[in-house]
Design an enzyme around this catalytic site. Structure first.
Site, mmCIF file in Angstrom:
data_model
loop_
_atom_site.group_PDB
_atom_site.id
_atom_site.type_symbol
_atom_site.label_atom_id
_atom_site.label_comp_id
_atom_site.label_asym_id
_atom_site.label_seq_id
_atom_site.Cartn_x
_atom_site.Cartn_y
_atom_site.Cartn_z
ATOM 1 N N ASP A 511 0.923 -1.195 0.067
ATOM 2 C CA ASP A 511 0.108 0.031 -0.029
ATOM 3 C C ASP A 511 0.905 1.250 -0.021
ATOM 4 O OD1 ASP A 511 -2.952 0.958 0.659
ATOM 5 O OD2 ASP A 511 -1.751 2.376 1.830
ATOM 6 N N ASP A 528 -2.632 9.565 -9.955
ATOM 7 C CA ASP A 528 -2.713 8.417 -10.810
ATOM 8 C C ASP A 528 -1.262 8.072 -11.322
ATOM 9 O OD1 ASP A 528 -5.222 8.140 -10.443
ATOM 10 O OD2 ASP A 528 -5.794 9.032 -12.221
ATOM 11 N N GLU A 554 -4.773 2.264 -4.256
ATOM 12 C CA GLU A 554 -3.261 2.478 -4.137
ATOM 13 C C GLU A 554 -2.806 1.290 -3.520
ATOM 14 O OE1 GLU A 554 -4.867 4.343 -0.067
ATOM 15 O OE2 GLU A 554 -5.285 4.087 -2.354
#
Length: 635
Positions: A511, A528, A554
């Site tokens: 993550d 992004d 993410e």
């Protein structure tokens, strides 16, 4: 009936029960998305809360009634939180929810048993409810599923209002102490009104979200199917299994048969007189009924102008909307059969026709030596005529097909039967091309094979489009790595193989740290870009035999195979360090720090499933986050 707390409790019980029943029926007729069962649980807990409160004094004493009612309300809000997270593909804030749950119990018992203070109990309960409601609103606002965006905004606004009301309730109770929770004050009555309104709106929002998502997925699937349906150069025909009525055709059907789509839809092939021979139709239907499919069966059909056509038909049974249909792909082979016939009568005439044909032809001797090719063949392969005459067709081999494939091909044509199929060949310049090839034995008057006729059609563009659709179905469009569905499918397959091979593996949940701060500070475009760069870097660090994919948002997952503990710990640390060294800058100036946290767990053969691995690695990930981020935590 007087408007008191008992009355409103009964109303809350009936409305929540009806909501649960309605949703149960609706969810049974649409796709069962993750999280839907949690919404049903939320309705159940809300109904239980109202029922217990209404029965207070008659069947249940005050203290247990308050505990069960408050606990049920609390669980209803938590169920919404988990349900929204699962439905929208976001990670569940397990530690945060567990902490609020424990705090609820601690505060309830302190201000019931140790200190009998109704006001403080109301204040803490209201603040906990508002905290989870604000968390629900955040989940509904920050997700990646565009098809439900408008509905989630409405549901988020409702959750914000619900949470704000309980904050106001806590503040009012702080300044105006409550001695008896069962007194129907305007504030107490408003609690029930707000709760009833919230459960109604959120329930219907959830239903609309499920319907919108299913509609969008069906639309995507239909568009992909329609693209293939219209792109394929063969005739495609969809008929009802029971009725035989034509329900859909493509443009090639009209070109081959002369019947327009409007003329064909609702009619059966028998009514259109397409079948030339009833015995062929009976044999075809017998194969479909017994096997559920047929492949490359030669039949004869009649066009609208009563012209006879020889075709190869492949068909499969397909179930749509609880009904069975036959989807048939029909290829016209009349041209090759007619040319083969002419070859037996006039070779010169046949060759003259082939020279003008837009289709690639090749004529070989029985030993496979190429005797003749037409201009289209030379144009398609890039060879000159003198480079192929006298050679074997294996000069086109790409090495893609196996030896067994060619063995079956030659067995078919040397037995006097036609062979048709897709072959991956190589041009003179080394470029790969896909061809649909039909190989027909040419017989003399005594039935002996004297030559073989090959008809090749370039289908490279169609295969390219098919490959693109396959890639889209298994690739995350933002990062280019495996999407969640394909990653889970591949990982489950590898784990099932490992149960027999006794390999060692670990699962990594990865993550991006403080990703929300990146989005808020530099914008979603930069966010992004950060996801893309991290995905590429992690993929680069993953070995060929390992698996890596995007789980959602993410968050990424990796299934890594290692020989020792030191090896997989080093692999996880190497991934983390490589991301830490990424030089990401905002508009070419300000450097954006990138860090990741990794939760790692070891696979236990014979005990673990992919779900249990992901669950444990998720717990380890949150441990890494709580320990300060930018680290690897192992369970």
């Amino acid at each position: 009936m007087a408007l008191d707390l008992a009355t409103l409790s009964i109303v809350l019980f009936f409305i929540s029960s009806i909501q649960a029943i309605v949703m149960l029926f609706i969810f049974r007729i649409i796709h069962n998305y993750p999280g839907m069962n949690y919404l049903l649980a939320s309705c159940f807990f809300t109904a239980l809360s109202g029922l217990v409160f209404a029965l207070r004094g008659s069947f249940i004493s005050d203290a247990p009634a308050i505990l069960i009612s408050n606990l049920s309300t609390f669980l209803a809000v938590i169920a919404l939180n988990v349900g929204f997270s699962k439905f929208l593909g976001l990670s569940i804030a397990k530690k945060w929810l567990l902490a609020t749950f424990l705090l609820f119990f601690i505060s309830f018992f302190i201000f019931t048993l140790a200190i009998d203070d109704v006001s403080w109990r109301i204040i803490l309960f209201s603040l906990l409810i508002s905290g989870i409601s604000f968390s629900n609103a955040g989940i509904l606002l920050h997700h990646k599923i565009d098809s439900v965006r408008q509905t989630t905004r409405l549901a988020s606004a409702v959750q914000l209002i619900f949470g704000a009301f309980f904050v106001i309730r806590a503040v009012i109770t702080f300044f105006h102490k409550t001695s008896d929770i069962f007194v129907p004050t305007p504030l107490q009555l408003l609690v029930f009104f707000i709760s009833i309104a919230t459960i109604i709106i959120c329930s219907y929002c959830f239903i609309i979200m499920a319907v919108q998502r299913e509609h969008w997925e069906k639309k995507q699937a239909n568009e992909q199917f329609q693209l293939i349906f219209e792109t394929i150069p063969d005739t495609v025909l969809i008929t009802g299994f029971e009725t035989g009525e034509i329900v859909e055709t493509n443009e090639t059907f009209t070109e081959e048969t002369g019947f327009s789509r409007e003329e064909a839809i609702g009619k059966t092939p028998m009514e259109l007189n397409l079948w030339l021979c009833s015995k062929e139709r009976d044999a075809f239907m017998d194969m479909i009924q017994k096997q559920g499919f047929c492949k490359n069966v030669e039949i004869h059909i009649m066009t609208k102008t009563r012209k006879k056509i020889s075709v190869l038909i492949s068909a499969n049974l397909m179930k749509m909307d609880q009904n069975l249909f036959i989807i048939s792909v029909i290829r016209n082979i009349s041209q090759s059969k007619e040319l083969a016939k002419r070859l037996n009568t006039s070779e010169e005439t046949f060759k003259a026709i082939m020279e003008q044909s837009p289709v690639s032809f090749m004529l070989t001797k029985t030993n496979g030596e190429i005797e003749y090719v037409n201009n289209k063949f030379l144009e398609l392969t890039g060879y000159q005529e003198e480079e192929v005459i006298g050679k074997n067709p294996r000069i086109l081999k790409s090495g893609y097909q196996s030896r067994k494939f060619y063995h079956n091909l030659w067995n078919t044509i040397t037995s006097g039967c036609q062979w048709s199929g897709e072959i991956r060949n190589r041009k003179k310049n080394g470029e790969i091309m896909w061809e649909y090839v039909s190989l027909t034995p040419i017989l003399d008057d005594e039935g002996n094979i004297i030559r073989y006729l090959g008809v090749q059609e370039d289908i490279s563009n169609r295969k390219l489009k098919e490959d693109e659709l396959k890639i889209q179905a298994r690739t995350d469009m933002l990062t280019g790595v495996m999407n969640r569905r394909y990653f889970i499918e591949k990982a489950e397959k590898r784990l099932s193989e490992m149960n027999t091979l006794q390999e060692k593996a670990v699962f990594l949940m990865i993550d991006i740290d403080r990703f929300k701060d990146i989005n808020d500070s530099f914008g979603h475009i930069t966010g992004d870009k950060a996801i893309q760069i991290v995905a590429r870097q992690c993929q680069k660090m993953i070995k060929h035999k390992d698996l890596f994919g995007r789980i959602g948002g993410e968050e990424f997952g990796a299934l890594i195979f290692a020989q020792s503990q030191e090896e997989y710990k080093k692999a996880a640390d190497d991934i983390r360090y490589s991301v830490e060294n990424i030089n990401l800058r905002h508009e070419g100036e300000e450097k954006i720090p990138l860090h990741i946290s990794i939760g790692l767990t070891v696979y236990r053969p014979g005990e673990d499933t992919l779900e249990s691995l992901m669950h444990r690695s998720d717990i380890a990930l949150y441990q890494a986050k709580n320990d300060g981020r930018n680290r690897v935590a192992i369970i």
